[in-house]
Enzyme design. Structure first.
Site, short mmCIF file in Angstrom:
data_model
loop_
_atom_site.label_atom_id
_atom_site.label_comp_id
_atom_site.label_asym_id
_atom_site.label_seq_id
_atom_site.Cartn_x
_atom_site.Cartn_y
_atom_site.Cartn_z
N GLY A 9 -5.66 -5.17 -3.66
CA GLY A 9 -7.06 -5.54 -3.87
C GLY A 9 -7.94 -5.04 -2.74
CG ASN B 289 -10.67 -17.12 -8.34
OD1 ASN B 289 -9.71 -17.34 -7.62
ND2 ASN B 289 -10.76 -16.06 -9.12
CG PHE C 184 -6.50 -8.54 -12.65
CD1 PHE C 184 -6.41 -9.91 -12.46
CD2 PHE C 184 -5.48 -7.89 -13.32
CE1 PHE C 184 -5.30 -10.62 -12.92
CE2 PHE C 184 -4.36 -8.58 -13.79
CZ PHE C 184 -4.29 -9.95 -13.59
CB VAL C 185 -4.00 -7.25 -7.71
CG1 VAL C 185 -2.57 -6.89 -7.37
CG2 VAL C 185 -4.99 -6.30 -7.04
CE1 TYR D 186 -13.10 -9.88 -4.19
CE2 TYR D 186 -13.87 -11.92 -5.18
CZ TYR D 186 -13.29 -10.67 -5.30
OH TYR D 186 -12.91 -10.22 -6.53
#
Length: 162
Positions: free
Chosen positions: A99, A126, A88-89, A133
């Site tokens: 991240g 998300n 989490f950022v 990713y």
């Protein structure tokens, strides 16, 4: 990146880590699921036999994000790996590759410790995280379904073993 500092979490970081967890839960619309506390996290991370670990990112001296992770094992590969539970950022710090640097730190650990893989889960809605990713080279394992036992079902099955 002179403004970015990554470091392992320290015992005094339990409140900060809990704040990150709470902010992540709110982002994921799962605040209702958080039953942990700073004390529980402190014991898990810094107790006599820690089984979970955490890296903290600071940007310009301000707490910006975290990665919470643990070792897993692949019987197919015959090697340990890392599973990161949370990455989490904080929104105000996004866009600074924090991240990516947190993930790069985990992959460097995998390489240094000769671990076989880095694994995690992401909510299917998300899209920003999925895109992030994928940009890092991640492969989405759409043919796997996450399973979980909690609450009464966990207790009932455990009770049936005795």
């Amino acid at each position: 990146m002179p403004d970015l500092v990554l470091r392992p979490a320290l015992p005094g970081d339990a409140d900060l880590i809990f704040a990150f967890v709470s902010e992540l839960a709110a982002y994921e619309k799962l605040s209702h699921a958080v039953v942990s506390t700073p004390a529980v996290l402190a014991e898990a991370l810094f107790g006599p036999s820690p089984r979970v670990f955490c890296d903290i990112a600071a940007w310009g001296g301000a707490p910006a994000g975290f990665a919470l992770w643990f070792y897993d094992f692949s019987t197919f590969e015959g090697r340990h790996g890392i599973y990161f539970e949370d990455l989490f950022v904080r929104p105000a710090f996004r866009g600074h590759k924090i991240g990516k640097r947190l993930m790069a730190g985990l992959t460097a650990r995998c390489r240094a410790e000769r671990l076989g893989r880095l694994t995690w889960s992401v909510l299917d809605w998300n899209a920003p995280s999925i895109d992030f990713y994928k940009a890092q080279g991640a492969v989405m394992l759409d043919d796997w379904t996450t399973c979980r036992l909690t609450g009464d079902a966990l207790l009932a099955l455990g009770h049936s073993a005795s």
